[in-house]
Motif scaffolding. Structure first.
Motif, PDB file in Angstrom:
ATOM      1  N   LYS A   1      -1.652  14.916   3.889  1.00 16.96           N
ATOM      2  CA  LYS A   1      -2.782  15.158   3.000  1.00 16.96           C
ATOM      3  C   LYS A   1      -3.915  15.774   3.892  1.00 16.96           C
ATOM      4  O   LYS A   1      -4.443  16.976   3.328  1.00 16.96           O
TER       5      LYS A   1
ATOM      6  N   LEU B   1       1.443   9.978   5.539  1.00 17.07           N
ATOM      7  CA  LEU B   1       1.220  10.396   4.248  1.00 17.07           C
ATOM      8  C   LEU B   1      -0.409  11.001   4.531  1.00 17.07           C
ATOM      9  O   LEU B   1      -0.706  12.208   4.090  1.00 17.07           O
ATOM     10  N   LYS B   2      -1.120  10.347   5.405  1.00 16.11           N
ATOM     11  CA  LYS B   2      -2.286  10.458   5.528  1.00 16.11           C
ATOM     12  C   LYS B   2      -2.572  11.992   6.308  1.00 16.11           C
ATOM     13  O   LYS B   2      -3.381  12.651   5.866  1.00 16.11           O
TER      14      LYS B   2
ATOM     15  N   GLN C   1       0.934  -1.312   0.070  1.00 20.69           N
ATOM     16  CA  GLN C   1       0.053   0.047   0.048  1.00 20.69           C
ATOM     17  C   GLN C   1       0.931   1.271  -0.097  1.00 20.69           C
ATOM     18  O   GLN C   1       0.651   2.234  -0.657  1.00 20.69           O
TER      19      GLN C   1
ATOM     20  N   GLU D   1       2.170   6.831  -6.741  1.00 13.52           N
ATOM     21  CA  GLU D   1       1.099   7.976  -7.075  1.00 13.52           C
ATOM     22  C   GLU D   1       1.336   9.383  -6.720  1.00 13.52           C
ATOM     23  O   GLU D   1       1.160  10.140  -7.671  1.00 13.52           O
ATOM     24  N   LEU D   2       2.224   9.624  -5.418  1.00 18.82           N
ATOM     25  CA  LEU D   2       2.408  11.053  -5.167  1.00 18.82           C
ATOM     26  C   LEU D   2       3.506  11.509  -6.124  1.00 18.82           C
ATOM     27  O   LEU D   2       3.650  12.706  -6.515  1.00 18.82           O
TER      28      LEU D   2
ATOM     29  N   ASP E   1       2.481   1.646  -3.230  1.00 15.32           N
ATOM     30  CA  ASP E   1       1.386   2.319  -4.352  1.00 15.32           C
ATOM     31  C   ASP E   1       1.207   3.866  -4.002  1.00 15.32           C
ATOM     32  O   ASP E   1       1.135   4.834  -4.945  1.00 15.32           O
ATOM     33  N   GLU E   2       1.150   4.343  -2.868  1.00 16.24           N
ATOM     34  CA  GLU E   2       0.797   5.766  -2.469  1.00 16.24           C
ATOM     35  C   GLU E   2       2.110   6.418  -2.830  1.00 16.24           C
ATOM     36  O   GLU E   2       2.038   7.635  -3.279  1.00 16.24           O
TER      37      GLU E   2
ATOM     38  N   LEU F   1       2.485   5.335   6.151  1.00 17.08           N
ATOM     39  CA  LEU F   1       1.197   5.512   5.664  1.00 17.08           C
ATOM     40  C   LEU F   1       0.280   6.594   6.247  1.00 17.08           C
ATOM     41  O   LEU F   1      -0.276   7.375   5.973  1.00 17.08           O
TER      42      LEU F   1
END
Ligand SMILES: Cc1ncc(COP(=O)(O)O)c(C=O)c1O
Length: 391
Positions: A292, A288-289, A77, A84-85, A80-81, A285
């Protein structure tokens, strides 16, 4: 507390901290210190961030470690993040920045081997810092870091930072396979290159079939007011390394690849026992959350500029200030004389700051630093500088 059993590798300040909250650290007796170092650009979300602490508690109750013999969902996960970023494609997780750079340098070596180049070279920058392992200290452009550890790994050609012509001069060298560069030199004194520097590096790499490898260990994860510092320009590197703020204090690093650097390393080429474990990845994770959810990228870009402007205004009449530079929340104030003593003087005023290259005050505030704390930071640093320079 000090110990004779700690190897003497750091000239430590005579203080230790018991707890932290946001941008403040507390000693055992409850004395508060405003932290403008953030564990050297690590604790961007401050100390004891509730979301990070919760993630550590929850994940530690579920699973800490299985090894890379199995799929690790949090790692998948997180990869992936990050892709994507950043626009990158593949990730290898490590425990530190130096290890992330080792992975990058191994990719460069393997590409050289695939091309049949015996005596391959990576172009690196004077004034750079890439870590303390043998390959990364050799890549580092600082003689103090090399001292006592010769012979160095002989894979590097050194040029001046922010000097495209110096790189271009090696375009005819068939042994060059890559450029390794920090988008902003952090340890080297917070040097911000010209606006198009990385774009020009990209162009030269494309023209010569070299890899562009960016060390974003210090600049990545929002520190400069973009997720990654290369995003201030319009390009994609082939390799990017991360660490520091990715875990907000939980050790984790990453080596990301795109384009021709993808799929270079295959099973048997590289590995790590701890890298990418469920706990570190769950924390990353969470980091990053929070970034954001709190819009920290925009805030860091705007407030960083506002803080630098205040320093410019308040120090405008001090002729001993050579330069105030930075991007987002990485800032450097260079004086015309050595100023390492300001670290101790800051400490005496309950303020934690850092000095690099002897004459540059480096500030790396946490994104969570409150407005009144920012005002205190500016006022104290200006006071320290004016006193130091007799103004
Ligand atoms: C740009 C850069 N690269 C690499 C490193 C090394 O990272 P670590 O200390 O996690 O090995 C650092 C550490 O300061 C750094 O600033």
């Amino acid at each position: 507390m000090t110990s004779n059993h700690i190897m003497n590798t750091y000239a430590r300040l005579p203080i230790s901290f018991k707890t932290g909250k946001g941008a403040t650290l507390f000693t055992e007796d409850g004395t508060a210190y405003l932290d403008a170092v953030s564990g050297i650009a690590v604790c961007s979300l401050g100390h004891a961030h509730p979301a990070i602490s919760d993630t550590i508690c929850q994940q530690s109750k579920q699973l800490l470690h299985t090894s890379n013999l199995y799929n690790i969902d949090q790692q998948t996960q997180l990869a992936d993040e990050l892709c994507e970023l950043s626009g990158m494609d593949e990730v290898f997780f490590t425990n530190s920045g130096a290890e992330a750079n080792e992975a990058a340098l191994k990719i460069a070596r393997k590409v050289a081997n695939q091309k049949g180049i015996q005596n391959h070279k990576v172009i690196v920058m004077n004034g750079s810092f890439h870590g303390r392992t043998l390959a990364t200290l050799s890549a580092t452009g600082n003689e103090k870091v090399h001292q006592d550890f010769t012979p160095l790994v002989d894979d590097y050609i050194r040029v001046n930072f922010d000097d495209i012509e110096a790189i271009q001069a090696h375009a005819s060298n068939p042994n060059v396979v890559a450029i390794l560069v920090e988008p902003i030199q952090g340890e080297g004194g917070v040097h911000v290159p010209s606006d198009n520097y990385l774009t020009e590096c990209r162009r030269i790499c494309d023209e010569n079939d070299w890899l562009l490898m960016l060390d974003e260990v210090q600049t990545g994860i929002g520190r400069t007011g973009q997720w990654f510092a290369f995003q201030h320009e319009n390009l994609l590197p082939d390799v990017m390394t991360l660490a520091k703020a990715l875990g907000n204090g939980m050790p984790i690093g990453a080596c990301l690849t795109a384009g021709k650097a993808n799929a270079v390393l295959v099973p048997g080429n590289h590995g790590t026992t701890f890298g990418g474990n469920p706990l570190a990845c769950a924390v990353a994770l969470s980091v990053l959350k929070v970034i954001k959810a709190e819009n920290y990228i925009e805030k860091v870009a705007q407030q960083g500029q506002a803080i630098r402007q205040q320093f410019q205004d308040k120090l405008a009449n001090n002729p001993h200030v050579v330069n105030i530079r930075g991007k987002g929340y990485i800032m450097g104030i260079q004086l015309d004389s050595p100023c390492a003593n300001l670290v101790a003087e800051g400490l005496a005023q309950n303020l934690l700051i850092n000095v690099t290259r002897g004459d540059t005050i480096r500030l790396l505030p946490a994104f969570v630093m409150q407005a009144e704390q920012q005002a205190e930071l500016i006022q104290k640093v200006v006071g320290l500088i004016n006193k130091h320079t007799g103004q």
